[in-house]
Design a protein around this motif. Structure first.
Motif, PDB file in Angstrom:
ATOM      1  N   TYR A 266      14.070  27.883   7.017  1.00  0.00           N
ATOM      2  CA  TYR A 266      14.573  26.723   7.729  1.00  0.00           C
ATOM      3  C   TYR A 266      15.546  27.280   8.767  1.00  0.00           C
ATOM      4  O   TYR A 266      16.447  28.063   8.428  1.00  0.00           O
ATOM      5  CB  TYR A 266      15.297  25.755   6.792  1.00  0.00           C
ATOM      6  CG  TYR A 266      14.356  24.906   5.965  1.00  0.00           C
ATOM      7  CD1 TYR A 266      13.687  23.835   6.546  1.00  0.00           C
ATOM      8  CD2 TYR A 266      14.148  25.174   4.615  1.00  0.00           C
ATOM      9  CE1 TYR A 266      12.829  23.047   5.793  1.00  0.00           C
ATOM     10  CE2 TYR A 266      13.295  24.399   3.857  1.00  0.00           C
ATOM     11  CZ  TYR A 266      12.624  23.340   4.444  1.00  0.00           C
ATOM     12  OH  TYR A 266      11.769  22.565   3.708  1.00  0.00           O
TER      13      TYR A 266
ATOM     14  N   LYS B 106       8.383  34.223   2.055  1.00  0.00           N
ATOM     15  CA  LYS B 106       9.650  33.612   2.436  1.00  0.00           C
ATOM     16  C   LYS B 106       9.418  32.721   3.656  1.00  0.00           C
ATOM     17  O   LYS B 106       8.878  33.174   4.664  1.00  0.00           O
ATOM     18  CB  LYS B 106      10.690  34.690   2.762  1.00  0.00           C
ATOM     19  CG  LYS B 106      11.049  35.575   1.586  1.00  0.00           C
ATOM     20  CD  LYS B 106      11.997  36.693   2.006  1.00  0.00           C
ATOM     21  CE  LYS B 106      13.341  36.148   2.417  1.00  0.00           C
ATOM     22  NZ  LYS B 106      14.308  37.236   2.717  1.00  0.00           N
TER      23      LYS B 106
ATOM     24  N   GLU C 140       8.929  30.041  -7.972  1.00  0.00           N
ATOM     25  CA  GLU C 140       9.543  28.906  -7.287  1.00  0.00           C
ATOM     26  C   GLU C 140       9.251  27.614  -8.059  1.00  0.00           C
ATOM     27  O   GLU C 140       8.172  27.428  -8.623  1.00  0.00           O
ATOM     28  CB  GLU C 140       8.989  28.795  -5.865  1.00  0.00           C
ATOM     29  CG  GLU C 140       9.467  27.596  -5.077  1.00  0.00           C
ATOM     30  CD  GLU C 140      10.936  27.684  -4.673  1.00  0.00           C
ATOM     31  OE1 GLU C 140      11.589  26.632  -4.652  1.00  0.00           O
ATOM     32  OE2 GLU C 140      11.401  28.797  -4.388  1.00  0.00           O
ATOM     33  N   SER C 141      10.215  26.703  -8.076  1.00  0.00           N
ATOM     34  CA  SER C 141      10.027  25.447  -8.814  1.00  0.00           C
ATOM     35  C   SER C 141       9.238  24.428  -7.989  1.00  0.00           C
ATOM     36  O   SER C 141       9.290  24.423  -6.759  1.00  0.00           O
ATOM     37  CB  SER C 141      11.383  24.856  -9.193  1.00  0.00           C
ATOM     38  OG  SER C 141      12.120  24.550  -8.023  1.00  0.00           O
TER      39      SER C 141
ATOM     40  N   PHE D  15       2.526  25.823  -0.604  1.00  0.00           N
ATOM     41  CA  PHE D  15       3.873  26.268  -0.254  1.00  0.00           C
ATOM     42  C   PHE D  15       3.961  26.409   1.256  1.00  0.00           C
ATOM     43  O   PHE D  15       3.586  27.436   1.824  1.00  0.00           O
ATOM     44  CB  PHE D  15       4.176  27.594  -0.950  1.00  0.00           C
ATOM     45  CG  PHE D  15       5.590  28.087  -0.797  1.00  0.00           C
ATOM     46  CD1 PHE D  15       6.649  27.443  -1.429  1.00  0.00           C
ATOM     47  CD2 PHE D  15       5.869  29.211  -0.022  1.00  0.00           C
ATOM     48  CE1 PHE D  15       7.940  27.895  -1.295  1.00  0.00           C
ATOM     49  CE2 PHE D  15       7.162  29.679   0.109  1.00  0.00           C
ATOM     50  CZ  PHE D  15       8.205  29.025  -0.525  1.00  0.00           C
TER      51      PHE D  15
ATOM     52  N   GLN E 149      17.830  29.781   6.651  1.00  0.00           N
ATOM     53  CA  GLN E 149      17.885  29.565   5.209  1.00  0.00           C
ATOM     54  C   GLN E 149      16.448  29.650   4.699  1.00  0.00           C
ATOM     55  O   GLN E 149      15.540  29.097   5.319  1.00  0.00           O
ATOM     56  CB  GLN E 149      18.479  28.191   4.876  1.00  0.00           C
ATOM     57  CG  GLN E 149      19.919  28.033   5.293  1.00  0.00           C
ATOM     58  CD  GLN E 149      20.397  26.596   5.120  1.00  0.00           C
ATOM     59  OE1 GLN E 149      19.595  25.657   5.081  1.00  0.00           O
ATOM     60  NE2 GLN E 149      21.710  26.423   5.027  1.00  0.00           N
ATOM     61  N   TYR E 150      16.242  30.355   3.585  1.00  0.00           N
ATOM     62  CA  TYR E 150      14.879  30.617   3.130  1.00  0.00           C
ATOM     63  C   TYR E 150      14.555  29.916   1.821  1.00  0.00           C
ATOM     64  O   TYR E 150      15.416  29.770   0.935  1.00  0.00           O
ATOM     65  CB  TYR E 150      14.666  32.120   2.927  1.00  0.00           C
ATOM     66  CG  TYR E 150      14.580  32.919   4.196  1.00  0.00           C
ATOM     67  CD1 TYR E 150      13.381  33.011   4.900  1.00  0.00           C
ATOM     68  CD2 TYR E 150      15.694  33.583   4.700  1.00  0.00           C
ATOM     69  CE1 TYR E 150      13.302  33.750   6.075  1.00  0.00           C
ATOM     70  CE2 TYR E 150      15.619  34.323   5.867  1.00  0.00           C
ATOM     71  CZ  TYR E 150      14.418  34.408   6.545  1.00  0.00           C
ATOM     72  OH  TYR E 150      14.344  35.139   7.704  1.00  0.00           O
ATOM     73  N   ARG E 151      13.311  29.484   1.714  1.00  0.00           N
ATOM     74  CA  ARG E 151      12.697  29.167   0.439  1.00  0.00           C
ATOM     75  C   ARG E 151      11.738  30.311   0.124  1.00  0.00           C
ATOM     76  O   ARG E 151      10.986  30.757   0.997  1.00  0.00           O
ATOM     77  CB  ARG E 151      11.928  27.850   0.504  1.00  0.00           C
ATOM     78  CG  ARG E 151      12.793  26.656   0.843  1.00  0.00           C
ATOM     79  CD  ARG E 151      13.831  26.355  -0.200  1.00  0.00           C
ATOM     80  NE  ARG E 151      13.231  25.990  -1.496  1.00  0.00           N
ATOM     81  CZ  ARG E 151      13.942  25.604  -2.550  1.00  0.00           C
ATOM     82  NH1 ARG E 151      15.271  25.569  -2.482  1.00  0.00           N
ATOM     83  NH2 ARG E 151      13.328  25.272  -3.666  1.00  0.00           N
ATOM     84  N   THR E 152      11.762  30.782  -1.104  1.00  0.00           N
ATOM     85  CA  THR E 152      11.000  31.969  -1.475  1.00  0.00           C
ATOM     86  C   THR E 152      10.089  31.679  -2.658  1.00  0.00           C
ATOM     87  O   THR E 152      10.513  31.090  -3.657  1.00  0.00           O
ATOM     88  CB  THR E 152      11.946  33.136  -1.840  1.00  0.00           C
ATOM     89  OG1 THR E 152      12.796  33.402  -0.719  1.00  0.00           O
ATOM     90  CG2 THR E 152      11.154  34.384  -2.176  1.00  0.00           C
ATOM     91  N   LEU E 153       8.835  32.091  -2.503  1.00  0.00           N
ATOM     92  CA  LEU E 153       7.866  31.980  -3.599  1.00  0.00           C
ATOM     93  C   LEU E 153       7.451  33.378  -4.026  1.00  0.00           C
ATOM     94  O   LEU E 153       6.898  34.142  -3.222  1.00  0.00           O
ATOM     95  CB  LEU E 153       6.634  31.186  -3.160  1.00  0.00           C
ATOM     96  CG  LEU E 153       5.486  31.118  -4.180  1.00  0.00           C
ATOM     97  CD1 LEU E 153       5.937  30.351  -5.430  1.00  0.00           C
ATOM     98  CD2 LEU E 153       4.249  30.477  -3.571  1.00  0.00           C
TER      99      LEU E 153
END
Length: 582
Positions: free
Chosen positions: A427, A424, A487-488, A398, A462-466
């Motif tokens: 971007y 988190k 998270e996918s 990740f 903008q966040y991607r979260t695991l």
């Protein structure tokens, strides 16, 4: 200066002839002959080794001092076959002369660190012990040796009383060295400096663990130093800190004499630590408190006979009350669930099966890799007798954020614990107009993974979260580890690292030596009659263990030593790793 600091040689009556202060509640009537015989034998084994390499040019002052202490222990002890052996005198003189010739004008020594008061203090404690033992023995043959040692000790004292330290345990090491120096050659500056350090407070949690959370520094430095200060400076209140640490250690002990170090903030967080270093600490508190559990640990160390047990002969000769017959033995804890909230750790033991659950890394409060921080990504350990699973780790792929490290530990049932973390990754969007510069010269800032001249703090994101969670459940015959990643489309690998020396079955060998994958079914790891089974496998997809950009940027590695088995998968979903022992 106090002369005849112990009842030389015979130990008859033990404390009856000593003028040193004692923590003992009463003068014991008899010595533990089993202990004295063992320590004498171990020291007699050490002395020929010293004689064979005492002129080694690579020895630090601490090594030179410890060699001198080993020779002196045998020389002054009338039960040793080296008692007053004249062949020891020239090597001993070489060693004490080296202590003098390598000492700086300011009284300090170089031990990696330059002009180092704390590193000097480690050696000064041995200097003082050697001097006191020789002085008590009173042999005319060692007058010159003692004269050199006296000069060295007197020269070092002011440096320790005015110099600084690097780490928490150094305060207590320096204070103990000053306590010994002050006892031999009193100086008000020494007593004042000890009080200055002690006035900062002892760095122990209510759990009984010192701030460095290290079995190495507790056993080698903090506990013995606090006991020395309590003994020589009449501060019995310090004994309580050592007592609580030994109480905690009872639950960190492994059946084979190792001590769990997963929570450590020091070098031993990924190293094996053995309990033998604690011998005289457990013995002293067993005698002081009449504690049969502590007595059992002390006797187990003695009978196991591993480590440099001969080094403890000097302590017993210096303080004969330590050799008293122990109170009646009482079984140490062997069936428990013990929690340590201050560092988010739980220990579970059922006879010769033990497990550790850990969520107390410093990584979330201080997200760097550095000495003095707990960053070990191992979150679970298991052993059954000689079969040892040294670590279970999880690495999602990740954004190169590295291993899963739980942000705490929560008990969710009588036999269940939950570990969890949220990562988190941003971007970054264009800077608001008020922060833009025509020259494009923006501050070099950190976005959480790397630095760039992007003025990250002022950018909208903008966040991607695991979100990752692991539920550890004790079940019949072992444990279930339920792993969930929210998270996918995130590949992940679970790494099980077994200690070298056992045999694996049900797994497929990978290209790298020592690496295996459990593709399907149940695997097993066997040492003698002890077995750990694990699984089921989750397919043949290969996913590497990504240590994260903090490591890879410097070509660092987090690959543990041993036999590594990988179970891989892809989120979202729930994988239950079943670990059973027999």
């Amino acid at each position: 200066m106090h002369r005849r600091t112990f009842l030389a040689g015979s130990l008859a009556g033990l404390s009856a002839g000593t003028v040193l202060p004692s923590l003992a509640t009463a003068a014991p009537a008899a010595a533990d002959e089993e202990l004295l015989t063992a320590l004498t034998r171990f020291n007699e084994t050490q002395i020929p080794l010293v004689l064979g390499n005492y002129q080694s040019t690579g020895d630090s002052v601490r090594t030179v001092a410890r060699k001198a202490r080993r020779l002196v222990s045998g020389y002054i002890w009338n039960r040793s076959r080296f008692h007053h052996d004249a062949t020891l005198l020239a090597p001993l003189r070489f060693l004490v002369d080296k202590l003098e010739s390598t000492q700086h004008d300011d009284g300090t020594y170089d031990v990696g660190n330059l002009h180092s008061p704390p590193d000097s203090a480690f050696a000064v404690q041995d200097f003082c012990t050697v001097y006191a033992l020789l002085d008590a023995d009173g042999s005319a043959a060692t007058v010159a040796h003692r004269a050199v040692l006296e000069r060295v000790i007197r020269k070092a004292g002011p440096a320790l009383a005015s110099g600084g330290v690097h780490t928490p345990n150094h305060r207590w090491e320096v204070s103990a060295a000053l306590a010994r120096t002050h006892h031999l050659f009193p100086d008000r500056r020494y007593a004042a400096r000890i009080d200055d350090w002690l006035d900062e407070g002892i760095d122990a949690t209510p759990d009984g663990i010192y701030s460095e959370r290290s079995a190495t520094y507790a056993s080698e430095v903090t506990n013995p130093s606090l006991l020395t200060i309590a003994w020589l400076r009449h501060k019995p209140e310090l004994i309580g800190f050592v007592r609580r640490n030994l109480e905690a250690t009872l639950h960190l002990l492994e059946p084979n004499g190792e001590v769990d170090t997963i929570a450590s903030r020091r070098q031993d967080q990924t190293r094996v630590r053995e309990v033998w270093w604690y011998l005289t600490q457990f013995r002293e508190l067993a005698l002081h408190d009449r504690d049969g559990r502590f007595a059992t640990v002390a006797k187990d160390i003695e009978r196991r006979g591993t480590g440099e047990l001969g080094d403890f002969l000097a302590e017993v000769l210096e303080r004969p009350e330590l050799a008293a017959v122990l109170p009646g033995l009482k079984a140490a804890p062997a069936d428990f669930v013990a929690e340590y909230p201050a560092h988010a750790l739980a220990r579970i033991r059922r006879g010769d099966r033990t497990a550790t659950v850990f969520g107390g890394t410093d990584f979330h409060d201080i997200p760097v890799i550095a000495s003095g921080l707990s960053t070990n990504p191992t979150f679970f350990k298991l052993r059954k007798g000689a079969a040892i699973l040294d670590s279970v780790r999880l690495s999602p792929q990740f954004f190169s954020t590295g291993h899963f490290r739980s942000d705490g530990l929560r008990r969710t049932g009588s036999r269940t614990f939950r570990l969890a973390d949220e990562v988190k990754v941003p971007y970054h969007l264009p800077l608001p107009r008020r922060y833009r510069r025509e020259d494009g010269d923006y501050p070099l800032t950190l976005d959480g993974r790397f630095y760039a001249s992007m003025d990250f703090p002022h950018r909208p994101k903008q966040y991607r979260t695991l979100r990752t969670a692991v539920t550890v459940s004790e079940v019949s015959g072992g444990f279930d580890l339920a792993v969930e990643l929210a998270e996918s489309e995130v590949p992940f690998a679970i790494e099980l690292c077994f200690r070298s020396g056992g045999s694996l079955s049900g797994v497929q060998a990978l290209d790298a030596p020592g690496n295996y994958q459990l593709v399907e079914g149940i695997g097993s790891y066997v040492v003698g009659s002890d077995r750990i089974t694990f699984g089921p496998g989750n397919g043949a997809t290969r996913v590497s263990m990504d240590p994260g950009e903090r490591y890879t940027q410097l070509n660092g590695s987090l690959v543990p030593d041993g036999q590594r088995v990988y179970i891989t998968g892809r989120s979202p979903g729930r994988l239950v790793l079943q670990l059973r022992t027999s």
